[in-house]
Design a protein around this motif. Structure first.
Motif, short mmCIF file in Angstrom:
data_model
loop_
_atom_site.label_atom_id
_atom_site.label_comp_id
_atom_site.label_asym_id
_atom_site.label_seq_id
_atom_site.Cartn_x
_atom_site.Cartn_y
_atom_site.Cartn_z
N MET A 1 58.45 -33.80 11.07
CA MET A 1 58.55 -32.35 11.04
C MET A 1 57.15 -31.77 11.17
N PRO A 2 56.92 -30.96 12.18
CA PRO A 2 55.59 -30.37 12.37
C PRO A 2 55.33 -29.29 11.33
N TYR A 3 54.02 -29.03 11.06
CA TYR A 3 53.70 -27.95 10.14
C TYR A 3 53.78 -26.62 10.88
N VAL A 4 54.62 -25.77 10.40
CA VAL A 4 54.73 -24.40 10.88
C VAL A 4 54.99 -23.55 9.65
N LEU A 5 54.21 -22.51 9.47
CA LEU A 5 54.43 -21.62 8.34
C LEU A 5 55.85 -21.08 8.42
N PRO A 6 56.68 -21.27 7.38
CA PRO A 6 58.09 -20.87 7.46
C PRO A 6 58.30 -19.37 7.23
N ARG A 7 57.53 -18.57 7.96
CA ARG A 7 57.62 -17.11 7.85
C ARG A 7 57.11 -16.50 9.14
N VAL A 8 57.85 -15.55 9.68
CA VAL A 8 57.39 -14.77 10.83
C VAL A 8 57.68 -13.30 10.55
N GLN A 9 56.86 -12.45 11.15
CA GLN A 9 57.02 -11.00 10.96
C GLN A 9 56.96 -10.31 12.32
N TYR A 10 57.86 -9.36 12.49
CA TYR A 10 57.91 -8.58 13.71
C TYR A 10 58.01 -7.10 13.35
N THR A 11 57.66 -6.25 14.30
CA THR A 11 57.92 -4.81 14.19
C THR A 11 58.90 -4.47 15.29
N ALA A 12 60.06 -3.95 14.89
CA ALA A 12 61.12 -3.65 15.86
C ALA A 12 60.69 -2.54 16.81
N ASN A 13 61.18 -2.63 18.05
CA ASN A 13 60.88 -1.60 19.04
C ASN A 13 62.11 -0.73 19.36
N GLY A 14 63.23 -1.00 18.68
CA GLY A 14 64.44 -0.23 18.90
C GLY A 14 65.24 -0.69 20.10
N ILE A 15 64.73 -1.67 20.84
CA ILE A 15 65.40 -2.18 22.04
C ILE A 15 65.83 -3.63 21.86
N ASP A 16 64.90 -4.49 21.43
CA ASP A 16 65.19 -5.92 21.29
C ASP A 16 66.07 -6.18 20.07
N ASN A 17 67.03 -7.07 20.25
CA ASN A 17 67.90 -7.44 19.13
C ASN A 17 67.84 -8.94 18.83
N GLU A 18 66.92 -9.65 19.50
CA GLU A 18 66.79 -11.09 19.29
C GLU A 18 65.34 -11.42 18.91
N PHE A 19 65.20 -12.17 17.80
CA PHE A 19 63.88 -12.51 17.28
C PHE A 19 63.83 -14.00 16.95
N GLU A 20 62.74 -14.64 17.37
CA GLU A 20 62.59 -16.09 17.20
C GLU A 20 62.07 -16.43 15.80
N TYR A 21 62.56 -17.55 15.28
CA TYR A 21 61.92 -18.18 14.12
C TYR A 21 61.49 -19.57 14.58
N PRO A 22 60.17 -19.88 14.53
CA PRO A 22 59.64 -21.12 15.12
C PRO A 22 59.57 -22.30 14.15
N PHE A 23 60.38 -22.27 13.13
CA PHE A 23 60.39 -23.35 12.13
C PHE A 23 61.81 -23.87 11.97
N PRO A 24 61.96 -25.15 11.63
CA PRO A 24 63.31 -25.70 11.48
C PRO A 24 63.99 -25.20 10.20
N ILE A 25 65.30 -25.06 10.29
CA ILE A 25 66.14 -24.83 9.11
C ILE A 25 67.24 -25.88 9.16
N PHE A 26 67.82 -26.16 8.02
CA PHE A 26 68.84 -27.21 7.94
C PHE A 26 70.25 -26.63 8.07
N ALA A 27 70.41 -25.39 7.63
CA ALA A 27 71.70 -24.69 7.72
C ALA A 27 71.41 -23.19 7.85
#
Length: 129
Positions: A1-27
């Motif tokens: 499992m690579p090290y990736v900080l398990p937190r991301v932050q975005y500021t919505a633009n009112g258009i996009d409805n899909e946001f990536e999380y670059p860390f693994p989750i199990f469920a």
């Protein structure tokens, strides 16, 4: 499992409805989503649970422009595999257990980044805030 900080932050633009999380989750239950600090429990779909590279959060509608979106991996600190003496010993089960332990340590590190800390060279007195 690579090290990736398990937190991301975005500021919505009112258009996009899909946001990536670059860390693994199990469920899918391992994700916590906040809009301006308020936990969201509905109105989205989680794609990529179980994928080592992470995935995407897909909201039913685009969040309001200016909304701060925080996506966290929030797993319970627990052991979920028990290896029995003289029992089956699966490499997959061992790897899953080690990945879960690593994810737990990454989560602890993330949680402690924003804490107030004393320098290691200090002998701090009793402190309360």
């Amino acid at each position: 499992m690579p090290y990736v900080l398990p937190r991301v932050q975005y500021t919505a633009n009112g258009i996009d409805n899909e946001f990536e999380y670059p860390f693994p989750i199990f469920a899918s239950e391992d994700i916590r989503i906040l809009f301006d600090g308020v936990t969201q429990t509905q109105g989205f779909m989680i794609d990529g649970a179980g994928d080592t590279n992470g995935g995407n959060i897909i909201f039913d509608s685009a969040p309001i422009s200016g909304t701060v979106i925080i996506i966290l991996r929030q797993i319970p600190y627990e052991r979920y595999t028990d290896f029995l003496e003289s029992g089956d010993f699966s490499a997959d089960a061992l790897n899953d257990e080690l990945d879960y332990l690593t994810a737990s340590i990454q989560q602890l590190y993330r949680d402690q980044q924003s804490m107030l800390k004393f320098e290691e060279s200090e002998n701090p007195p009793e402190t309360s805030l």
